[in-house]
Design a protein around this motif. Structure first.
Motif, PDB file in Angstrom:
ATOM      1  N   SER A   1       0.439  -1.245   0.028  1.00 29.90           N
ATOM      2  CA  SER A   1       0.233   0.391   0.137  1.00 29.90           C
ATOM      3  C   SER A   1       0.793   1.529   0.283  1.00 29.90           C
ATOM      4  CB  SER A   1      -1.208  -0.285   1.204  1.00 29.90           C
ATOM      5  OG  SER A   1       0.208  -0.065   2.582  1.00 29.90           O
ATOM      6  N   LEU A   2       1.801   1.075   0.713  1.00 28.57           N
ATOM      7  CA  LEU A   2       2.869   1.804   0.527  1.00 28.57           C
ATOM      8  C   LEU A   2       3.666   2.625  -0.697  1.00 28.57           C
ATOM      9  CD1 LEU A   2       4.505   2.265   4.585  1.00 28.57           C
ATOM     10  CD2 LEU A   2       2.871   3.602   3.533  1.00 28.57           C
ATOM     11  N   PHE A   3       4.061   0.803  -1.845  1.00 33.14           N
ATOM     12  CA  PHE A   3       5.411   1.458  -2.345  1.00 33.14           C
ATOM     13  C   PHE A   3       4.806   1.512  -3.648  1.00 33.14           C
ATOM     14  CE2 PHE A   3       8.080  -1.712  -0.578  1.00 33.14           C
ATOM     15  CZ  PHE A   3       9.100  -0.571   0.333  1.00 33.14           C
ATOM     16  N   LEU A   4       3.344   0.811  -3.854  1.00 30.47           N
ATOM     17  CA  LEU A   4       2.618   1.022  -5.426  1.00 30.47           C
ATOM     18  C   LEU A   4       1.700   2.005  -5.705  1.00 30.47           C
ATOM     19  CD1 LEU A   4       2.063  -3.370  -6.295  1.00 30.47           C
ATOM     20  CD2 LEU A   4       3.862  -1.252  -6.169  1.00 30.47           C
ATOM     21  N   ASN A   5       0.759   1.965  -6.820  1.00 34.36           N
ATOM     22  CA  ASN A   5      -0.166   3.449  -6.864  1.00 34.36           C
ATOM     23  C   ASN A   5      -0.981   1.799  -8.009  1.00 34.36           C
ATOM     24  OD1 ASN A   5       0.262   3.183  -9.720  1.00 34.36           O
ATOM     25  ND2 ASN A   5       2.185   5.278  -9.265  1.00 34.36           N
TER      26      ASN A   5
ATOM     27  N   MET B   1      -7.014  -7.338   6.889  1.00 40.34           N
ATOM     28  CA  MET B   1      -6.182  -6.339   5.608  1.00 40.34           C
ATOM     29  C   MET B   1      -7.064  -6.395   3.509  1.00 40.34           C
ATOM     30  SD  MET B   1      -2.654  -8.137   6.920  1.00 40.34           S
ATOM     31  CE  MET B   1      -3.933  -9.973   6.733  1.00 40.34           C
ATOM     32  N   ALA B   2      -7.700  -7.471   3.813  1.00 47.48           N
ATOM     33  CA  ALA B   2      -7.993  -7.159   2.216  1.00 47.48           C
ATOM     34  C   ALA B   2      -9.018  -6.170   1.809  1.00 47.48           C
ATOM     35  CB  ALA B   2      -8.520  -8.115   1.685  1.00 47.48           C
ATOM     36  N   LEU B   3     -10.020  -5.783   2.713  1.00 48.35           N
ATOM     37  CA  LEU B   3     -10.545  -4.495   2.594  1.00 48.35           C
ATOM     38  C   LEU B   3      -9.943  -3.636   2.437  1.00 48.35           C
ATOM     39  CD1 LEU B   3     -14.067  -5.688   4.734  1.00 48.35           C
ATOM     40  CD2 LEU B   3     -13.102  -5.451   1.692  1.00 48.35           C
TER      41      LEU B   3
ATOM     42  N   GLN C   1      -7.748   1.203  -0.624  1.00 55.18           N
ATOM     43  CA  GLN C   1      -6.988   2.622  -0.926  1.00 55.18           C
ATOM     44  C   GLN C   1      -6.353   2.426  -1.736  1.00 55.18           C
ATOM     45  OE1 GLN C   1      -3.592   1.012   2.009  1.00 55.18           O
ATOM     46  NE2 GLN C   1      -4.793   2.213   3.545  1.00 55.18           N
ATOM     47  N   MET C   2      -5.872   1.207  -2.492  1.00 56.66           N
ATOM     48  CA  MET C   2      -5.635   0.814  -4.449  1.00 56.66           C
ATOM     49  C   MET C   2      -6.427   0.014  -5.085  1.00 56.66           C
ATOM     50  SD  MET C   2      -2.033   0.237  -3.656  1.00 56.66           S
ATOM     51  CE  MET C   2      -1.353  -1.288  -2.685  1.00 56.66           C
TER      52      MET C   2
ATOM     53  N   LEU D   1     -16.417   0.634  -0.889  1.00 59.21           N
ATOM     54  CA  LEU D   1     -17.333   0.538  -1.925  1.00 59.21           C
ATOM     55  C   LEU D   1     -17.204   1.960  -2.862  1.00 59.21           C
ATOM     56  CD1 LEU D   1     -20.489  -1.704  -0.817  1.00 59.21           C
ATOM     57  CD2 LEU D   1     -18.859  -1.941  -2.528  1.00 59.21           C
ATOM     58  N   TYR D   2     -16.981   2.859  -1.611  1.00 62.06           N
ATOM     59  CA  TYR D   2     -16.981   4.374  -1.955  1.00 62.06           C
ATOM     60  C   TYR D   2     -15.984   4.137  -2.745  1.00 62.06           C
ATOM     61  CZ  TYR D   2     -15.619   9.052  -0.503  1.00 62.06           C
ATOM     62  OH  TYR D   2     -15.216  10.623  -0.566  1.00 62.06           O
ATOM     63  N   LYS D   3     -14.315   3.913  -2.177  1.00 60.12           N
ATOM     64  CA  LYS D   3     -13.064   4.393  -2.696  1.00 60.12           C
ATOM     65  C   LYS D   3     -13.912   3.205  -4.958  1.00 60.12           C
ATOM     66  CE  LYS D   3      -9.184   3.925  -4.567  1.00 60.12           C
ATOM     67  NZ  LYS D   3      -8.196   5.503  -4.502  1.00 60.12           N
ATOM     68  N   PHE D   4     -14.180   2.598  -4.875  1.00 62.23           N
ATOM     69  CA  PHE D   4     -14.638   1.800  -5.898  1.00 62.23           C
ATOM     70  C   PHE D   4     -15.911   2.986  -6.875  1.00 62.23           C
ATOM     71  CE2 PHE D   4     -14.782  -2.918  -4.753  1.00 62.23           C
ATOM     72  CZ  PHE D   4     -13.362  -3.202  -4.769  1.00 62.23           C
ATOM     73  N   TYR D   5     -16.915   3.933  -6.162  1.00 58.63           N
ATOM     74  CA  TYR D   5     -17.970   4.875  -6.667  1.00 58.63           C
ATOM     75  C   TYR D   5     -16.993   6.060  -7.036  1.00 58.63           C
ATOM     76  CZ  TYR D   5     -21.693   8.299  -7.104  1.00 58.63           C
ATOM     77  OH  TYR D   5     -22.314   8.688  -7.523  1.00 58.63           O
TER      78      TYR D   5
END
Length: 216
Positions: free
Chosen positions: A47-51, A78-80, A85-86, A118-122
């Motif tokens: 989560s820190l290294f990749l986008n 952890m998965a959620l 995040q990305m 789901l907010y991120k997906f939206y």
């Protein structure tokens, strides 16, 4: 054990501004194959290294799918967290049903993280979550204040785009605000004796959008 320690050092190197791209693939491997503690460090590093557009992120999709179906609460969390995040936009349809299913999970932390995912997906692919707006309403009425609060992020975005479509929820938002001001939420939500100030601000933003140009 050694890989976990080395990964923490790689994170520290990146925090100091040095590139540690050689460790990215090992972060994914740690998330895929390690113990729960190893996976935690692996997911954190990823989560820190990749986008979202990083090509290595595709290697994590199957791991996320597997962990979302795990009976271990920590692995699901952890998965959620990583998903919220990305996550590659093209891969959302593969995990969307699993994230939707977590809205009915008995543990409130899982429901809350599912709402945030789901907010991120939206935000990145609104057309892919159009069919679950009714489930957002269920989250708004959740018995856990944390889940309800998480759902307000989605509603603020939805109402910004189309306030007319959500006027019927005005009474619900007013009721929630009254409960907050009346001190009905747990003490954990208080800040310097003020009941859930950030939640109050969020609700007032929503109500200001709903009431704009509407005297009634």
């Amino acid at each position: 054990m050694q890989m976990k320690e080395l990964m923490v050092r790689a994170i520290y190197c990146e925090m100091l501004g040095y590139e540690a791209s050689f460790s990215y693939i090992h972060a994914i491997k740690l998330a895929q194959q390690g113990s729960v503690l190893d996976k935690r460090v692996g997911y954190l590093a990823v989560s820190l290294f990749l986008n979202e557009s990083h090509e290595l992120l595709l290697l994590l999709v199957n791991t996320v799918l597997k962990d979302l179906q795990s009976t271990n609460l920590i692995e699901v969390c952890m998965a959620l967290t990583v998903v919220s995040q990305m996550f590659p936009k093209d891969m959302i349809p593969a995990i969307l049903p699993l994230v939707e299913d977590k809205l009915n999970h008995p543990k409130e932390i899982i429901r809350r993280k599912a709402v945030l995912a789901l907010y991120k997906f939206y935000l990145i692919a609104p057309n892919q979550v159009q069919h679950i707006h009714n489930k957002f309403r269920k989250a708004l009425c959740d018995k856990d204040p944390g889940v309800m609060t998480a759902s307000l992020h989605i509603y603020l975005q939805l109402i910004k785009e189309n306030s007319e479509g959500y006027k019927d929820l005005t009474a619900s938002f007013v009721t929630i605000l009254k409960q907050v001001v009346g001190g009905k939420l747990p003490m954990d939500f208080n800040y310097h004796s003020v009941p859930a100030p950030w939640l109050q601000i969020q609700l007032l933003r929503i109500l200001s959008l709903l009431g704009k140009n509407d005297q009634r």
